[in-house]
Design a protein around this motif. Sequence first.
Motif, PDB file in Angstrom:
ATOM      1  N   GLU A   1      31.454  40.820  40.288  1.00 32.09           N
ATOM      2  CA  GLU A   1      31.717  41.968  39.370  1.00 32.09           C
ATOM      3  C   GLU A   1      33.286  41.539  38.798  1.00 32.09           C
ATOM      4  O   GLU A   1      33.607  40.202  39.327  1.00 32.09           O
ATOM      5  CB  GLU A   1      32.786  43.474  40.491  1.00 32.09           C
ATOM      6  N   PRO A   2      33.892  42.505  38.094  1.00 31.38           N
ATOM      7  CA  PRO A   2      34.961  41.745  37.062  1.00 31.38           C
ATOM      8  C   PRO A   2      36.260  41.785  38.299  1.00 31.38           C
ATOM      9  O   PRO A   2      36.228  43.016  39.247  1.00 31.38           O
ATOM     10  CB  PRO A   2      35.178  43.410  36.062  1.00 31.38           C
ATOM     11  N   GLY A   3      37.004  41.157  37.440  1.00 29.46           N
ATOM     12  CA  GLY A   3      38.304  41.186  39.007  1.00 29.46           C
ATOM     13  C   GLY A   3      38.980  39.839  38.933  1.00 29.46           C
ATOM     14  O   GLY A   3      39.784  39.869  39.896  1.00 29.46           O
ATOM     15  N   VAL A   4      38.273  38.979  38.918  1.00 31.48           N
ATOM     16  CA  VAL A   4      38.592  37.335  39.132  1.00 31.48           C
ATOM     17  C   VAL A   4      37.767  36.460  38.338  1.00 31.48           C
ATOM     18  O   VAL A   4      37.242  36.642  37.243  1.00 31.48           O
ATOM     19  CB  VAL A   4      37.474  36.953  40.661  1.00 31.48           C
ATOM     20  N   ILE A   5      38.710  35.490  38.305  1.00 26.14           N
ATOM     21  CA  ILE A   5      38.253  34.260  37.109  1.00 26.14           C
ATOM     22  C   ILE A   5      37.117  33.534  37.793  1.00 26.14           C
ATOM     23  O   ILE A   5      37.996  32.828  38.788  1.00 26.14           O
ATOM     24  CB  ILE A   5      40.107  33.569  36.968  1.00 26.14           C
ATOM     25  N   PHE A   6      36.377  33.106  37.158  1.00 27.77           N
ATOM     26  CA  PHE A   6      35.516  32.409  38.009  1.00 27.77           C
ATOM     27  C   PHE A   6      34.672  31.342  37.414  1.00 27.77           C
ATOM     28  O   PHE A   6      34.323  31.714  36.358  1.00 27.77           O
ATOM     29  CB  PHE A   6      34.082  33.520  38.338  1.00 27.77           C
TER      30      PHE A   6
ATOM     31  N   GLU B   1      39.965  37.217  48.325  1.00 24.79           N
ATOM     32  CA  GLU B   1      41.142  37.538  48.892  1.00 24.79           C
ATOM     33  C   GLU B   1      42.523  37.101  48.594  1.00 24.79           C
ATOM     34  O   GLU B   1      42.824  37.563  48.601  1.00 24.79           O
ATOM     35  CB  GLU B   1      40.604  36.537  50.150  1.00 24.79           C
ATOM     36  N   GLU B   2      42.270  35.824  47.599  1.00 26.80           N
ATOM     37  CA  GLU B   2      43.244  35.760  47.157  1.00 26.80           C
ATOM     38  C   GLU B   2      43.856  36.718  45.811  1.00 26.80           C
ATOM     39  O   GLU B   2      45.271  36.922  45.860  1.00 26.80           O
ATOM     40  CB  GLU B   2      42.361  34.414  46.356  1.00 26.80           C
TER      41      GLU B   2
ATOM     42  N   ALA C   1      43.778  39.564  46.155  1.00 28.03           N
ATOM     43  CA  ALA C   1      44.187  41.036  47.166  1.00 28.03           C
ATOM     44  C   ALA C   1      45.658  40.769  47.462  1.00 28.03           C
ATOM     45  O   ALA C   1      46.793  41.625  47.069  1.00 28.03           O
ATOM     46  CB  ALA C   1      43.416  40.827  47.921  1.00 28.03           C
ATOM     47  N   GLY C   2      45.659  39.800  47.854  1.00 25.46           N
ATOM     48  CA  GLY C   2      47.388  38.993  47.945  1.00 25.46           C
ATOM     49  C   GLY C   2      48.225  38.618  47.093  1.00 25.46           C
ATOM     50  O   GLY C   2      49.150  38.700  47.528  1.00 25.46           O
ATOM     51  N   VAL C   3      47.796  39.010  45.866  1.00 26.89           N
ATOM     52  CA  VAL C   3      48.886  38.614  44.627  1.00 26.89           C
ATOM     53  C   VAL C   3      48.522  40.361  43.578  1.00 26.89           C
ATOM     54  O   VAL C   3      49.594  40.057  42.663  1.00 26.89           O
ATOM     55  CB  VAL C   3      48.411  37.887  43.913  1.00 26.89           C
ATOM     56  N   GLU C   4      48.090  40.923  44.137  1.00 30.80           N
ATOM     57  CA  GLU C   4      48.151  42.329  43.154  1.00 30.80           C
ATOM     58  C   GLU C   4      49.419  43.241  43.451  1.00 30.80           C
ATOM     59  O   GLU C   4      49.551  42.969  41.932  1.00 30.80           O
ATOM     60  CB  GLU C   4      47.080  43.475  44.194  1.00 30.80           C
ATOM     61  N   HIS C   5      50.463  42.610  43.922  1.00 33.10           N
ATOM     62  CA  HIS C   5      51.887  42.857  44.031  1.00 33.10           C
ATOM     63  C   HIS C   5      52.430  42.200  42.917  1.00 33.10           C
ATOM     64  O   HIS C   5      53.357  43.059  41.779  1.00 33.10           O
ATOM     65  CB  HIS C   5      52.638  43.137  44.898  1.00 33.10           C
ATOM     66  N   LEU C   6      51.794  41.598  41.772  1.00 32.93           N
ATOM     67  CA  LEU C   6      51.981  40.474  40.805  1.00 32.93           C
ATOM     68  C   LEU C   6      51.831  40.791  39.787  1.00 32.93           C
ATOM     69  O   LEU C   6      51.593  40.753  38.714  1.00 32.93           O
ATOM     70  CB  LEU C   6      52.140  38.912  41.471  1.00 32.93           C
ATOM     71  N   PHE C   7      51.089  42.465  39.773  1.00 36.43           N
ATOM     72  CA  PHE C   7      50.150  42.260  38.732  1.00 36.43           C
ATOM     73  C   PHE C   7      51.676  43.907  37.579  1.00 36.43           C
ATOM     74  O   PHE C   7      51.793  44.031  38.421  1.00 36.43           O
ATOM     75  CB  PHE C   7      48.632  42.951  38.514  1.00 36.43           C
ATOM     76  N   ALA C   8      51.175  43.224  36.150  1.00 35.24           N
ATOM     77  CA  ALA C   8      51.659  43.920  35.839  1.00 35.24           C
ATOM     78  C   ALA C   8      50.705  46.307  36.383  1.00 35.24           C
ATOM     79  O   ALA C   8      50.420  45.690  35.690  1.00 35.24           O
ATOM     80  CB  ALA C   8      52.084  44.373  33.875  1.00 35.24           C
ATOM     81  N   LYS C   9      51.893  46.814  36.202  1.00 35.22           N
ATOM     82  CA  LYS C   9      51.470  48.610  36.470  1.00 35.22           C
ATOM     83  C   LYS C   9      50.585  49.009  34.668  1.00 35.22           C
ATOM     84  O   LYS C   9      51.425  48.806  33.826  1.00 35.22           O
ATOM     85  CB  LYS C   9      52.844  49.184  37.174  1.00 35.22           C
TER      86      LYS C   9
END
Length: 327
Positions: free
Chosen positions: A275-280, A316-317, A319-327
Amino acid sequence: MKAPVRVAVTGAAGQIGYALLFRIAAGDMLGPDQPVILHLLEITPALPALQGVVMELNDCAFPTLAGVVATDDVNVAFKDVDYALLVGARPRGPGMERKDLLEANGAIFAPQGKALNDHAKRDVKVLVVGNPANTNALIAQQNAPSLDPKCFTAMVRLDHNRAMSQLAEKTGKHNTDVRKMTIWGNHSSTQYPDLHHATVDGKPALSLVDQAWYESDFIPTVQQRGAAIIKARGASSAASAASAAIDHMRTWAQGTAEGDWVSMGIPSDGSYGIEPGVIFGYPVTVKDGKYAIVQGLAINAFSQARIDATNKELREERAGVEHLFAK
Ligand code: NAD
Ligand code: LMR
């Protein structure tokens, strides 16, 4: 000679930087007819060391080096750049997993993503090398809302090259005989080096090696190669990482060979159930500066389980960094 292009390198006074800059300046990345202006970013305490590197670059008198900008200001470093190699980050030491670096390094990539957003060319090609590379690339991408998300990639080419070399050695052939290697997923110990589609001298790779070697030797050797180098050298890989970064960017700029592909960490688009949302890490072909995922490969249960595991780790990675994403 073509008109010069601007190439940013962060962490330019580090050990990968030292192995990378001279090759970019010599034309190994973009060709002998493509002058480059290097934009070198470092943290303030490393600027004196960076000045020494600039002196050495000048002393090489490279025909393809058209200028050098050395700075500790991210906004200067990314001004009008066509290419950006984000290397600067803290490397792991013995006993650490790359994801242990998330907190230390995650914060570097949010401001760098924003600066790319504000200053880089709109078709900038960004390669993240600093670990954990895939998730750092995601952080940068998520802070650059006005750039095409496809501008952001992560390096799995070192894993790809390691896998080619292991297979060539095992089969008694040369790297140049190996085609269609694939690294799926994360640049971490969950990555999946897949031999199901690879060929050696035109023959299916898996017809040349036994399954026990593939499962118990090849896959763990490639997955653990970074740790093995740290153990042997007392420092993480540098020249091979720099060489893979050159390969990644050269392929992105110049394209893949007919009948072959490479592995790149790129934004997932739903292909192969990711699914979209990671660099794979995906197998890709490149034409006219644009990459495309190789479609339609048969994935058996053995491969699917490994692709799922590396996808799970990347989620999982994330989920641990979503607070660093621009709103
Ligand atoms: P290094 O410590 O020798 O150099 C890193 C440099 O980055 C240092 O000079 C440091 O001052 C600089 N730096 C730190 N923060 C910065 C910032 N905010 N802006 C600009 N520069 C900054 O490390 P290295 O051996 O060159 O490795 C660099 C990174 O590459 C590490 O994260 C390492 O784990 C990673 N790496 C990735 C791969 C891969 O295949 N993706 C392979 C090898 C190494
Ligand atoms: C590598 O694969 O050599 C790098 O990512 C360094 C590391 O931490 O393994």
